[in-house]
Design a protein around this motif. Structure first.
Motif, PDB file in Angstrom:
ATOM      1  N   ASN A  22       0.801  -1.219   0.000  1.00 48.01           N
ATOM      2  CA  ASN A  22       0.000   0.000   0.000  1.00 48.01           C
ATOM      3  C   ASN A  22       0.834   1.271   0.000  1.00 48.01           C
ATOM      4  O   ASN A  22       0.309   2.353   0.238  1.00 48.01           O
ATOM      5  CB  ASN A  22      -0.941   0.002   1.214  1.00 48.01           C
ATOM      6  N   ARG A  23       2.150   1.127  -0.267  1.00 49.28           N
ATOM      7  CA  ARG A  23       2.991   2.321  -0.263  1.00 49.28           C
ATOM      8  C   ARG A  23       3.833   2.379  -1.539  1.00 49.28           C
ATOM      9  O   ARG A  23       4.211   1.348  -2.099  1.00 49.28           O
ATOM     10  CB  ARG A  23       3.928   2.315   0.956  1.00 49.28           C
ATOM     11  N   THR A  24       4.105   3.606  -1.970  1.00 50.71           N
ATOM     12  CA  THR A  24       5.002   3.802  -3.108  1.00 50.71           C
ATOM     13  C   THR A  24       5.816   5.062  -2.891  1.00 50.71           C
ATOM     14  O   THR A  24       5.466   5.906  -2.055  1.00 50.71           O
ATOM     15  CB  THR A  24       4.226   3.859  -4.449  1.00 50.71           C
ATOM     16  N   LEU A  25       6.917   5.160  -3.645  1.00 51.08           N
ATOM     17  CA  LEU A  25       7.759   6.360  -3.574  1.00 51.08           C
ATOM     18  C   LEU A  25       7.555   7.140  -4.868  1.00 51.08           C
ATOM     19  O   LEU A  25       7.721   6.589  -5.964  1.00 51.08           O
ATOM     20  CB  LEU A  25       9.223   5.951  -3.399  1.00 51.08           C
ATOM     21  N   ALA A  26       7.185   8.376  -4.714  1.00 52.06           N
ATOM     22  CA  ALA A  26       7.042   9.281  -5.850  1.00 52.06           C
ATOM     23  C   ALA A  26       8.117  10.348  -5.753  1.00 52.06           C
ATOM     24  O   ALA A  26       8.554  10.697  -4.654  1.00 52.06           O
ATOM     25  CB  ALA A  26       5.664   9.950  -5.814  1.00 52.06           C
ATOM     26  N   ILE A  27       8.553  10.849  -6.909  1.00 52.74           N
ATOM     27  CA  ILE A  27       9.415  12.043  -6.921  1.00 52.74           C
ATOM     28  C   ILE A  27       8.832  13.017  -7.937  1.00 52.74           C
ATOM     29  O   ILE A  27       8.608  12.641  -9.095  1.00 52.74           O
ATOM     30  CB  ILE A  27      10.875  11.738  -7.324  1.00 52.74           C
ATOM     31  N   ILE A  28       8.584  14.247  -7.486  1.00 52.76           N
ATOM     32  CA  ILE A  28       8.315  15.319  -8.450  1.00 52.76           C
ATOM     33  C   ILE A  28       9.693  15.812  -8.881  1.00 52.76           C
ATOM     34  O   ILE A  28      10.498  16.256  -8.055  1.00 52.76           O
ATOM     35  CB  ILE A  28       7.452  16.444  -7.848  1.00 52.76           C
ATOM     36  N   LYS A  29       9.996  15.666 -10.168  1.00 54.06           N
ATOM     37  CA  LYS A  29      11.368  15.850 -10.662  1.00 54.06           C
ATOM     38  C   LYS A  29      11.688  17.329 -10.914  1.00 54.06           C
ATOM     39  O   LYS A  29      10.785  18.179 -10.969  1.00 54.06           O
ATOM     40  CB  LYS A  29      11.546  15.022 -11.937  1.00 54.06           C
ATOM     41  N   PRO A  30      12.997  17.640 -11.104  1.00 58.12           N
ATOM     42  CA  PRO A  30      13.418  19.041 -11.228  1.00 58.12           C
ATOM     43  C   PRO A  30      12.723  19.831 -12.338  1.00 58.12           C
ATOM     44  O   PRO A  30      12.540  21.052 -12.201  1.00 58.12           O
ATOM     45  CB  PRO A  30      14.926  18.922 -11.497  1.00 58.12           C
TER      46      PRO A  30
END
Ligand code: CMP
Length: 140
Positions: free
Chosen positions: A3-11
């Motif tokens: 139920n978890r994920t890692l997101a990145i809003i990129k540069p």
């Protein structure tokens, strides 16, 4: 199914002022933000995060891009988070992303593609631990 994920809003997306709009899409889609922070990745950190791609021809350009400005890693919670988030962001190449996805609306290119999402439950846990200590993650 995790139920978890890692997101990145990129540069690219942070630099264009899209952080808030992208976070709003994520929250509106039912994700809970368990942790978030603005990060300036060092080369070492970016190379470590993308180590699986180090033999790819685009690796150096990818590291240049990911160190070109701040990004925002986020630990997210949702039922079946990895697949739910990958559906929300769309294909890696924005030219192939479905209408209404984050990459369709905010990404520039296959490299400058606005957001990252983990590709498996196992990688999600590794990637969350890459950016956050357990006490930095909200326990819902
Ligand atoms: P991401 O989902 O973060 O995972 C690896 C990243 O490498 C990807 O998003 C893109 O930013 C980048 N990438 C993947 N494929 C290519 C490619 N063919 N050319 C350039 N960059 C790529």
């Amino acid at each position: 199914m995790g139920n978890r994920t890692l997101a990145i809003i990129k540069p690219d997306a942070v630099g264009k002022g899209h952080t808030g709009k992208i976070m709003d899409r994520i929250i509106s889609d039912g994700f809970t933000i368990l942790g978030a922070r603005l990060v300036y990745l060092t080369r070492e950190k970016a190379e470590g995060f993308y180590a699986v791609h180090k033999e790819r021809p685009f690796f150096n350009d990818l590291v240049d891009f990911m160190t070109s400005g701040p990004c925002m890693p986020m630990a997210l919670e949702h039922e079946g988070a990895v697949n739910a988030f990958r559906t929300l962001i769309g294909a890696t190449n924005p030219a192939e992303a479905d209408e209404g996805t984050i990459r369709k609306d905010f990404a520039e290119s296959v490299q400058n593609n606005a957001v990252h999402g983990s590709d498996s439950d196992e990688n999600a846990e590794k990637e969350i631990a890459f950016f956050f200590t357990p006490d930095e993650i909200h326990q819902s």
